[in-house]
Write a protein that holds these residues in place. Structure first.
Motif, PDB file in Angstrom:
ATOM      1  N   LEU A  51      27.459  49.255  42.193  1.00 15.80           N
ATOM      2  CA  LEU A  51      28.502  48.281  42.507  1.00 15.80           C
ATOM      3  C   LEU A  51      29.836  48.892  42.100  1.00 15.80           C
ATOM      4  N   VAL A  69      32.770  45.378  45.161  1.00 10.57           N
ATOM      5  CA  VAL A  69      33.061  44.073  44.571  1.00 10.57           C
ATOM      6  C   VAL A  69      34.564  43.963  44.365  1.00 10.57           C
ATOM      7  N   PHE A  96      31.957  42.028  48.257  1.00 10.86           N
ATOM      8  CA  PHE A  96      31.801  40.683  47.714  1.00 10.86           C
ATOM      9  C   PHE A  96      33.041  40.358  46.887  1.00 10.86           C
ATOM     10  N   LEU A 122      26.585  37.637  45.917  1.00 10.96           N
ATOM     11  CA  LEU A 122      26.313  38.871  45.171  1.00 10.96           C
ATOM     12  C   LEU A 122      24.924  38.845  44.552  1.00 10.96           C
TER      13      LEU A 122
END
Length: 648
Positions: free
Chosen positions: A197, A227, A258, A285
Motif C-alpha cells: 500500500l 491510498v 482508495f 480498503l
C-alpha cells in the motif's frame, strides 16, 4: 465480525482451509507409516503454511503521510505511535494474537569460543517482549533516533478479526523520496511481501519521486494499491484524487486508489456509526485487503498445497502399485522392472550436477551476475561523468554540500534501478528452472529467496572539500608576494637613470604583477579543488560499486542455493520413490504364495485409501500468467532526474 470490519461480510477462512489441511495430515500419516519420513516432513511444512499463511502487506510512503495512523484505523487500536513530531524509525509488524503483546527483534552475536575465534561471528535474532505502552520508545525517531538501539523490527499481536486470516500489516519508515537511501531498503523488502500500500496525503498530487517509486514497486511486488490519506483535512481532495488517477494510469492500468480518512474511521469505531465509517472510505480498503490480498495469497498457498499433495500421493502410489502388479502379474514383472530401471536412471540424471535444470540455473546465475555488474558500473559511471562535468563548469568548493547530496541521490537512484531489474531477472530465472524441472508444468510452488536485508551496505559519505574561501589577510599576502618581484625589477631598472627603488613606475608594475599573480594563484587553487573533487567522486563511486555489487551477488547466490536445494530435494524424493518401487517389485517377484495374498490385500487397502484421499484434493487453481524476460531499462537522463529529489 469485529467493530472495525463492519459493512464487509467475508466468510471465515478456517472453513476453506480445514478440508485440505485434513487431507495433508492423512497423507502425511500414510507417508510416515510407510517409512517415507522425507515426504511426511514435506507435508508438515505444507500444513504449517496453510495454518499460518503470514500474508505480509507493507505500508510505504514518504515521511508524515499518515502511514501509522492508517494501520491504527485498520485495526481500531492506537498500536503505532502517531504525533506531529513522531516518525517511524523501525519497521513495525502488526499481526494476529489471542492476547495483545509487543516484541522487539535485535541481532546479537554469539559469544566467541577458542575454536571459533578466527571465524566470523555467528549472529542470531533475539526476541524481547516489551510493554505495549513503551512501543514508541523503540520504533519512533523520538525514542529511538536513527535506530540507535540497532533493532531489526518490532512486532505487535492483536486479537482483531481483520488479522485473523494471517494478514500482517507492516509500518515502514518513510522513504524520503525515490532517491533516498531508505527507498532502496524499502524496495528490497517489497520483493518478499504479498502486497504493498503506497500512502500519500491529499495535500497535493503525486510528486515525481512518488511516481517513480510506484513504478519500481509494481515491478518488484505482485500486488500494489495506492491510498490517498487525510481526506478530512483537505476539502479539494477529490480533485487531487482525479489527478492521481491520471498518474496511476500512466504507471499501470490495474493500480486501484482508495481515498480514506483515518480520523473519521477511528471516530466511527468509537461512536459505532456505520454512516461515518462509510464516509471514511475504509470499507473499500478492507474489502480490497480481504479479496485481493488475502484471496490471492490463499490461492498461492492452495496451489502449493495441492501440488505437494499430488506429488506425495503419486510417489507413495508408485511403490505400492509396482509391488501389487508384481504380485498379481508375475509374468509382467521383467518388463515392469526394466521400465522402473529406466525411470530410476533418468532420476539419477535429474539429481546430478549435469542435469538440465542444474546447468540452466548455474549458467543463468553466472550470466545474471555479469549483467548486474555491467549494469551497475554503467549507471554509476554515467553518474560520475555527469558529476565531473558539473565540477569542471565552476568552483565546487562553495557548493560542495549540494553537489554531494546530488551525487548521493543520483547514485542511489542508479542502484535502485539495478536492484529492481536484478530482482525481476532472478524471479524470471527461478520460474524458468521450475518449468524445466517439471517438464512444462507451471504448478511448481513459488520459491522464497529468503531475507533481503542488507542489499545496500552503509557506504561512507563523500568526504568534505575545502570551500576555497580566503580572508582579507591571505588575499593581501598573495598580492604582496606577487607584486614584490615587479617592484624590485622595475625599481632596479629605473635606478640606472637615478630614480629611487620605490617610485611610481615600480609601484604600478608591482600592482600589475601582483594582480596577475593573484589570478594565477586563484586559478591554481580552483584547479586543485576540481581535481580533489573529482578524486572524491571517483572514490565514492568505487565504494558504492564495491558494496552494492557484493550485496547483490550475495542475493543472487542465495537465489541459486535456494532453488538448488528446493528442486534438489524434490529430485531426491523422486529418486527414492523409484528405488523403493524397484526394490518392492523385485522382492514381490520372489515372495512365497502363502504370504502373497495377504500382501495383495494390504496393498489394495492402502491404494484405495490413497485414491480416496486423491479424490478429496481440490482441483489445482489456475496458474498465474508467466512473464517474459524483463528488459534492461535505459538509464534515466540527467535532466529528467534533476528535480527528482524535491521533497513534497
Amino acid at each position: 465480525m469485529a467493530a472495525n470490519d463492519r459493512g464487509v461480510h467475508v466468510p471465515n477462512r478456517d472453513f476453506e482451509v480445514t478440508p485440505i489441511v485434513d487431507v495433508v495430515r492423512d497423507v502425511g500419516d500414510i507417508a510416515a507409516s510407510t517409512g517415507r519420513a522425507d515426504l511426511a516432513e514435506r507435508l508438515e511444512h505444507t500444513s504449517a503454511r496453510l495454518r499460518d499463511p503470514a500474508v505480509r502487506v507493507i505500508i510505504v510512503g514518504e515521511f508524515k503521510q499518515g502511514k501509522s495512523k492508517l494501520i491504527n484505523a485498520l485495526v481500531n487500536a492506537p498500536v503505532c505511535p502517531v504525533d506531529d513530531d513522531i516518525a517511524t524509525s523501525v519497521p513495525l509488524a502488526v499481526g494476529y494474537g489471542e492476547e495483545s503483546s509487543a516484541w522487539v527483534l535485535r541481532r546479537v552475536d554469539a559469544p566467541a569460543t577458542r575454536s571459533s575465534a578466527k571465524k566470523p561471528p555467528v549472529r542470531t535474532v533475539e526476541r524481547e517482549e516489551i510493554e505495549l505502552s513503551d512501543l514508541a520508545q523503540y520504533v519512533s525517531e523520538q525514542g529511538n533516533p536513527s535506530n540507535e538501539r540497532g533493532l531489526l523490527a518490532a512486532e505487535v499481536l492483536l486479537p482483531r478479526e481483520l488479522l485473523k486470516g494471517g494478514l500482517k500489516l507492516i509500518d515502514s519508515p518513510g522513504v524520503g523520496g525515490l532517491d533516498s537511501s531508505n527507498a532502496l531498503t524499502t524496495l528490497s523488502a517489497l520483493s518478499t511481501a504479498h502486497a504493498v500500500l503506497v500512502v500519500s496525503d491529499a495535500s497535493q498530487e503525486y510528486t515525481e519521486p512518488e511516481v517513480q517509486f510506484l513504478k519500481h514497486a509494481m515491478r518488484v511486488s505482485p500486488n500494489v494499491a495506492a491510498v490517498l490519506a487525510k481526506t478530512d483535512l483537505y476539502p479539494e481532495w477529490r480533485q487531487v484524487e482525479d489527478i492521481d488517477r491520471g498518474h496511476l494510469e500512466g504507471v499501470g492500468d490495474d493500480v486501484p486508489i482508495f481515498s480514506v480518512s483515518s480520523d473519521l474511521r477511528l471516530l466511527a469505531a468509537e461512536l459505532q456509526d456505520r454512516e461515518l465509517n462509510d464516509e471514511s472510505g475504509f470499507p473499500a480498503l478492507v474489502a480490497h485487503l480481504r479479496r485481493e490480498v488475502l484471496g490471492r495469497a490463499e490461492v498461492i498457498h492452495e496451489r502449493s498445497a495441492v501440488h505437494d499433495l499430488l506429488s506425495v500421493v503419486e510417489q507413495l502410489a508408485i511403490s505400492m502399485r509396482a509391488e501389487l502388479n508384481a504380485l498379481r502379474n508375475p509374468q509382467d514383472t521383467p518388463r515392469m522392472i526394466a521400465e522402473l530401471e529406466e525411470a530410476k536412471a533418468k532420476a539419477d540424471e535429474f539429481r546430478g550436477r549435469s542435469a538440465h535444470w542444474q546447468v540452466t540455473l548455474t549458467d543463468g546465475i553466472s550470466d545474471l551476475i555479469a549483467d548486474m555488474e555491467h549494469d551497475l558500473r554503467d549507471r554509476l559511471r554515467t553518474v560520475q561523468r555527469e558529476a565531473e562535468r558539473a565540477i569542471d563548469e565552476g568552483d565546487p568548493g562553495p557548493i560542495w554540500d549540494q553537489i554531494s547530496e546530488w551525487i548521493d541521490q543520483r547514485a542511489t537512484s542508479a542502484v535502485t534501478e539495478t536492484f529492481v531489474w536484478t530482482d525481476e531477472r532472478s524471479r524470471w530465472l527461478s520460474e524458468e528452472v521450475a518449468d524445466l524441472f517439471s517438464e512444462g508444468e507451471s504448478a511448481i510452488p513459488a520459491i522464497d529467496v529468503g531475507s533481503t536485508e542488507g542489499v545496500l551496505d552503509p557506504v561512507e559519505p563523500i568526504s568534505g572539500l575545502d570551500p576555497g574561501r580566503m580572508g582579507a589577510g591571505e588575499k593581501i599576502y598573495i598580492g604582496v608576494r606577487g607584486s614584490y618581484g615587479g617592484v624590485l625589477m622595475v625599481g632596479l631598472a629605473t635606478g640606472l637613470i637615478g630614480m629611487a627603488l620605490i617610485n611610481p613606475l615600480s609601484l604600478l608594475a608591482g600592482i600589475l604583477v601582483g594582480r596577475r599573480a593573484y589570478r594565477e594563484d586563484m586559478h591554481a587553487r580552483l584547479a586543485r579543488r576540481q581535481q580533489e573533487a573529482k578524486l572524491l567522486v571517483r572514490r565514492y563511486i568505487d565504494e558504492v560499486i564495491f558494496q552494492v555489487g557484493k550485496q547483490l551477488k550475495d542475493r543472487l547466490r542465495l537465489v541459486q542455493r535456494t532453488a538448488r536445494d528446493h528442486f534438489g530435494s524434490m529430485a531426491e524424493e523422486l529418486h527414492r520413490s523409484l528405488s523403493e518401487a524397484l526394490n518392492s517389485a523385485k522382492t514381490a517377484a520372489g515372495s512365497f504364495t502363502a504370504t502373497r495374498d495377504e500382501r495383495v490385500i494390504a496393498l489394495q487397502e492402502k491404494i484405495a485409501m490413497l485414491d480416496g484421499l486423491r479424490d478429496l484434493i481440490p482441483e489445482l487453481p489456475p496458474a498465474p500468467v508467466r512473464r517474459g524476460l524483463p528488459a534492461r531499462p535505459s538509464a534515466q537522463p540527467a535532466e529528467d532526474t534533476a528535480h527528482s529529489g524535491t521533497a513534497r
